[in-house]
Design a protein around this motif. Sequence first.
Motif, PDB file in Angstrom:
ATOM      1  N   PHE A 158       0.816  -1.215   0.000  1.00  0.00           N
ATOM      2  CA  PHE A 158       0.000   0.000   0.000  1.00  0.00           C
ATOM      3  C   PHE A 158       0.853   1.270   0.000  1.00  0.00           C
ATOM      4  O   PHE A 158       0.323   2.363  -0.180  1.00  0.00           O
ATOM      5  CB  PHE A 158      -0.996   0.022   1.170  1.00  0.00           C
ATOM      6  CG  PHE A 158      -0.358  -0.065   2.530  1.00  0.00           C
ATOM      7  CD1 PHE A 158       0.199   1.049   3.125  1.00  0.00           C
ATOM      8  CD2 PHE A 158      -0.329  -1.279   3.198  1.00  0.00           C
ATOM      9  CE1 PHE A 158       0.774   0.967   4.387  1.00  0.00           C
ATOM     10  CE2 PHE A 158       0.246  -1.373   4.457  1.00  0.00           C
ATOM     11  CZ  PHE A 158       0.803  -0.253   5.055  1.00  0.00           C
ATOM     12  N   ALA A 159       2.168   1.139   0.168  1.00  0.00           N
ATOM     13  CA  ALA A 159       3.056   2.306   0.129  1.00  0.00           C
ATOM     14  C   ALA A 159       3.150   2.818  -1.300  1.00  0.00           C
ATOM     15  O   ALA A 159       3.181   2.044  -2.247  1.00  0.00           O
ATOM     16  CB  ALA A 159       4.443   1.937   0.650  1.00  0.00           C
ATOM     17  N   ARG A 160       3.189   4.110  -1.460  1.00  0.00           N
ATOM     18  CA  ARG A 160       3.243   4.704  -2.800  1.00  0.00           C
ATOM     19  C   ARG A 160       4.559   5.435  -3.056  1.00  0.00           C
ATOM     20  O   ARG A 160       4.631   6.304  -3.909  1.00  0.00           O
ATOM     21  CB  ARG A 160       2.060   5.657  -2.999  1.00  0.00           C
ATOM     22  CG  ARG A 160       0.723   4.951  -2.962  1.00  0.00           C
ATOM     23  CD  ARG A 160       0.608   3.982  -4.126  1.00  0.00           C
ATOM     24  NE  ARG A 160      -0.591   3.165  -3.982  1.00  0.00           N
ATOM     25  CZ  ARG A 160      -0.650   1.888  -4.280  1.00  0.00           C
ATOM     26  NH1 ARG A 160       0.409   1.266  -4.740  1.00  0.00           N
ATOM     27  NH2 ARG A 160      -1.759   1.223  -4.135  1.00  0.00           N
ATOM     28  N   GLU A 161       5.598   5.058  -2.333  1.00  0.00           N
ATOM     29  CA  GLU A 161       6.913   5.653  -2.536  1.00  0.00           C
ATOM     30  C   GLU A 161       7.483   5.210  -3.873  1.00  0.00           C
ATOM     31  O   GLU A 161       7.134   4.152  -4.388  1.00  0.00           O
ATOM     32  CB  GLU A 161       7.864   5.210  -1.422  1.00  0.00           C
ATOM     33  CG  GLU A 161       7.406   5.593  -0.036  1.00  0.00           C
ATOM     34  CD  GLU A 161       8.252   4.917   1.032  1.00  0.00           C
ATOM     35  OE1 GLU A 161       9.474   4.810   0.839  1.00  0.00           O
ATOM     36  OE2 GLU A 161       7.680   4.501   2.035  1.00  0.00           O
ATOM     37  N   GLU A 162       8.383   5.993  -4.412  1.00  0.00           N
ATOM     38  CA  GLU A 162       9.030   5.674  -5.690  1.00  0.00           C
ATOM     39  C   GLU A 162       9.711   4.306  -5.655  1.00  0.00           C
ATOM     40  O   GLU A 162       9.652   3.547  -6.607  1.00  0.00           O
ATOM     41  CB  GLU A 162      10.047   6.761  -6.048  1.00  0.00           C
ATOM     42  CG  GLU A 162      10.805   6.508  -7.326  1.00  0.00           C
ATOM     43  CD  GLU A 162       9.951   6.521  -8.575  1.00  0.00           C
ATOM     44  OE1 GLU A 162      10.323   5.855  -9.554  1.00  0.00           O
ATOM     45  OE2 GLU A 162       8.903   7.206  -8.581  1.00  0.00           O
ATOM     46  N   ARG A 163      10.339   3.960  -4.537  1.00  0.00           N
ATOM     47  CA  ARG A 163      11.089   2.711  -4.427  1.00  0.00           C
ATOM     48  C   ARG A 163      10.209   1.495  -4.123  1.00  0.00           C
ATOM     49  O   ARG A 163      10.689   0.375  -4.080  1.00  0.00           O
ATOM     50  CB  ARG A 163      12.158   2.835  -3.350  1.00  0.00           C
ATOM     51  CG  ARG A 163      11.578   3.009  -1.965  1.00  0.00           C
ATOM     52  CD  ARG A 163      12.661   3.224  -0.945  1.00  0.00           C
ATOM     53  NE  ARG A 163      12.054   3.411   0.366  1.00  0.00           N
ATOM     54  CZ  ARG A 163      12.534   2.919   1.480  1.00  0.00           C
ATOM     55  NH1 ARG A 163      13.643   2.213   1.455  1.00  0.00           N
ATOM     56  NH2 ARG A 163      11.932   3.144   2.623  1.00  0.00           N
ATOM     57  N   ALA A 164       8.929   1.698  -3.945  1.00  0.00           N
ATOM     58  CA  ALA A 164       8.031   0.621  -3.534  1.00  0.00           C
ATOM     59  C   ALA A 164       7.795  -0.395  -4.649  1.00  0.00           C
ATOM     60  O   ALA A 164       7.715  -0.054  -5.824  1.00  0.00           O
ATOM     61  CB  ALA A 164       6.697   1.198  -3.080  1.00  0.00           C
ATOM     62  N   MET A 165       7.683  -1.647  -4.249  1.00  0.00           N
ATOM     63  CA  MET A 165       7.294  -2.723  -5.142  1.00  0.00           C
ATOM     64  C   MET A 165       5.786  -2.925  -4.960  1.00  0.00           C
ATOM     65  O   MET A 165       5.190  -2.386  -4.039  1.00  0.00           O
ATOM     66  CB  MET A 165       8.072  -3.989  -4.798  1.00  0.00           C
ATOM     67  CG  MET A 165       9.587  -3.818  -4.868  1.00  0.00           C
ATOM     68  SD  MET A 165      10.189  -3.545  -6.530  1.00  0.00           S
ATOM     69  CE  MET A 165      10.329  -5.238  -7.079  1.00  0.00           C
ATOM     70  N   ASP A 166       5.168  -3.730  -5.832  1.00  0.00           N
ATOM     71  CA  ASP A 166       3.715  -3.879  -5.791  1.00  0.00           C
ATOM     72  C   ASP A 166       3.224  -5.087  -4.998  1.00  0.00           C
ATOM     73  O   ASP A 166       2.170  -5.037  -4.367  1.00  0.00           O
ATOM     74  CB  ASP A 166       3.169  -3.978  -7.219  1.00  0.00           C
ATOM     75  CG  ASP A 166       3.427  -2.716  -8.007  1.00  0.00           C
ATOM     76  OD1 ASP A 166       3.122  -1.620  -7.498  1.00  0.00           O
ATOM     77  OD2 ASP A 166       3.946  -2.820  -9.138  1.00  0.00           O
ATOM     78  N   LEU A 167       3.979  -6.173  -5.046  1.00  0.00           N
ATOM     79  CA  LEU A 167       3.548  -7.419  -4.399  1.00  0.00           C
ATOM     80  C   LEU A 167       4.775  -8.097  -3.810  1.00  0.00           C
ATOM     81  O   LEU A 167       5.851  -8.082  -4.410  1.00  0.00           O
ATOM     82  CB  LEU A 167       2.892  -8.345  -5.425  1.00  0.00           C
ATOM     83  CG  LEU A 167       2.363  -9.677  -4.918  1.00  0.00           C
ATOM     84  CD1 LEU A 167       1.058  -9.464  -4.148  1.00  0.00           C
ATOM     85  CD2 LEU A 167       2.124 -10.634  -6.066  1.00  0.00           C
TER      86      LEU A 167
END
Length: 100
Positions: free
Chosen positions: A46-55
């Motif tokens: 649920f994080a929307r940071e640039e470095r975040a992955m989706d799953l």
Amino acid sequence: MVVHVVMIKFREDPEKESHIREAKRRIDALVGRIPGLRSMETGINFAREERAMDLCLRATFDDRDALRAYAVHPVHLEVIEWLKGVAEYSKVVDYETGER
């Protein structure tokens, strides 16, 4: 025991959110179908940071041999083939714990 962690980034697409949910469903369905696969936990980020992955998935296996067998198991390969059509890339970490 061996822990297998995979983080997946999905392609930007109007269907991205449904692809993520479908990936979780398909990955969760592997439990009980592949010998040596002890457990599987998946989570949608649920994080929307640039470095975040989706799953992210965290699977546990009896040992390295079980992880190797999982990697080439036909049921797992079906999921991988589907993911290739919707995922941009993935990252993996495999490690051993002291548990048996």
